[in-house]
Design an enzyme around this catalytic site. Structure first.
Site, PDB file in Angstrom:
ATOM      1  N   ASP A 147      35.588  46.420  31.315  1.00  0.00           N
ATOM      2  CA  ASP A 147      36.572  45.453  31.794  1.00  0.00           C
ATOM      3  C   ASP A 147      37.813  46.121  32.358  1.00  0.00           C
ATOM      4  O   ASP A 147      38.153  47.250  31.987  1.00  0.00           O
ATOM      5  CB  ASP A 147      36.991  44.509  30.659  1.00  0.00           C
ATOM      6  N   LYS A 148      38.508  45.395  33.208  1.00  0.00           N
ATOM      7  CA  LYS A 148      39.729  45.905  33.839  1.00  0.00           C
ATOM      8  C   LYS A 148      40.716  46.465  32.817  1.00  0.00           C
ATOM      9  O   LYS A 148      41.251  47.566  32.980  1.00  0.00           O
ATOM     10  CB  LYS A 148      40.395  44.788  34.643  1.00  0.00           C
TER      11      LYS A 148
END
Length: 316
Positions: A147-148
């Protein structure tokens, strides 16, 4: 093999006939092996109605039948349009086949809606001399994602042979991905296995949720230390669903600290994202055929939070 033109895009039509030695095999497994594609790419082709068996639209789980004719429509890859951008990268290791990246928090892996040109892929195009093309124009080299706002290790393929090998290792669970997370509260059980289904939330389509249907998700966990109302925990993925650890941590009743999507809305610490770090990655090197393992130290914002809470943890 046939070639068709479709809106100025060239379509390759692969024609395959099932022989006695490959009958009774799941269609997606057979095509992945025959076409040397990742299984996820084959499943996407089937979902997009690009595969027919005997003139009928195919299904991933159907079995091959001797004598049946299979047609697969495959778009030839277009010239890469994603720009190379000089974004700093922590390249832990690289050779002619792959690179291992310690991704910083806040960096999206590849372009999507509203991401712009500040992604890991843009950075990879700037820093690396080659990337695999199996995942197409937007995701060259990307074998798996984090994830970011999750930091840590991921492996990038520099050619298609390496990409296929690494993808198969992830699918067969021989690629080991270990994470560290700081959880809210005291997790009572010292270790366990979470096995659920995960699908899009019916309340918010940008979120994932544990449900009675969807895709199977399996996460193993082990408590490292508990201190002052928080739990430092190791997670080992068996599957790689979107937001899997964060959703499973919430499912345990102990969301990840700093997670503004699945965690508490009122956070004690001033953080830019969740305290979730992909700290160890182990796999078989595609061409050297030997096990390799990489470790990334905790980022400063993570280790300083542990220090404030008086954790004694020191990673080996």
């Amino acid at each position: 093999m046939l070639f068709l033109e479709n809106n100025q895009r060239k379509i390759v039509v692969e024609k395959l006939t099932i022989t006695v030695d490959v009958q009774g095999v799941r269609l997606d497994v057979f095509l992945a092996e025959k076409l040397e594609f990742s299984r996820s790419k084959v499943q996407k082709l089937i979902e997009d109605n690009k595969v027919t068996v005997g003139g009928e639209i195919a299904k991933s789980k159907q079995l091959t039948v001797i004598g049946s004719e299979i047609l697969v429509e495959i778009e030839e890859p277009t010239e890469l349009q994603v720009k190379a951008v000089d974004i700093p990268l922590d390249i832990v290791y690289q050779d002619s086949d792959l690179a291992v990246i310690n991704k910083q928090q806040g960096l999206t892996v590849h372009q999507g809606s509203g991401t712009g040109e500040e992604t890991l892929v843009n950075a990879l195009l700037y820093h690396l001399d080659s990337l695999s093309g199996i995942n197409g124009v937007i995701r060259p080299g990307i074998v798996h994602r984090i994830d970011k706002d999750t930091s840590g290790l991921l492996v990038v393929a520099k050619n298609d042979v390496s990409h296929l090998s690494l993808s198969k290792q992830i699918e067969s669970k021989t690629c080991k991905r270990e994470y560290l997370a700081l959880l809210e509260g005291n997790l009572k059980t010292d270790q366990g296995r979470i096995e659920t289904y995960i699908s899009r939330s019916t309340k918010n389509r940008t979120m994932m949720a544990v449900s009675s249907s969807g895709r199977k998700a399996i996460t193993n966990y082990q408590v490292i230390e508990r201190k002052n109302g928080y739990t430092l925990c190791k997670f080992i993925l068996e599957t790689g669903r979107t937001h899997q650890i964060r959703v499973h941590a919430k499912h345990l009743g102990h969301p990840v600290v700093g997670d503004m999507v699945y965690g508490y809305k009122n956070q004690k610490f001033k953080l830019s994202g969740q305290l979730l770090h992909a700290y160890k990655l182990t796999f078989i090197h595609p061409t050297k055929n030997e096990e390799v393992s990489f470790v990334a130290p905790l980022p400063n914002y993570f280790s300083s939070t542990l220090k404030k809470l008086e954790f004694d943890f020191s990673k080996e």
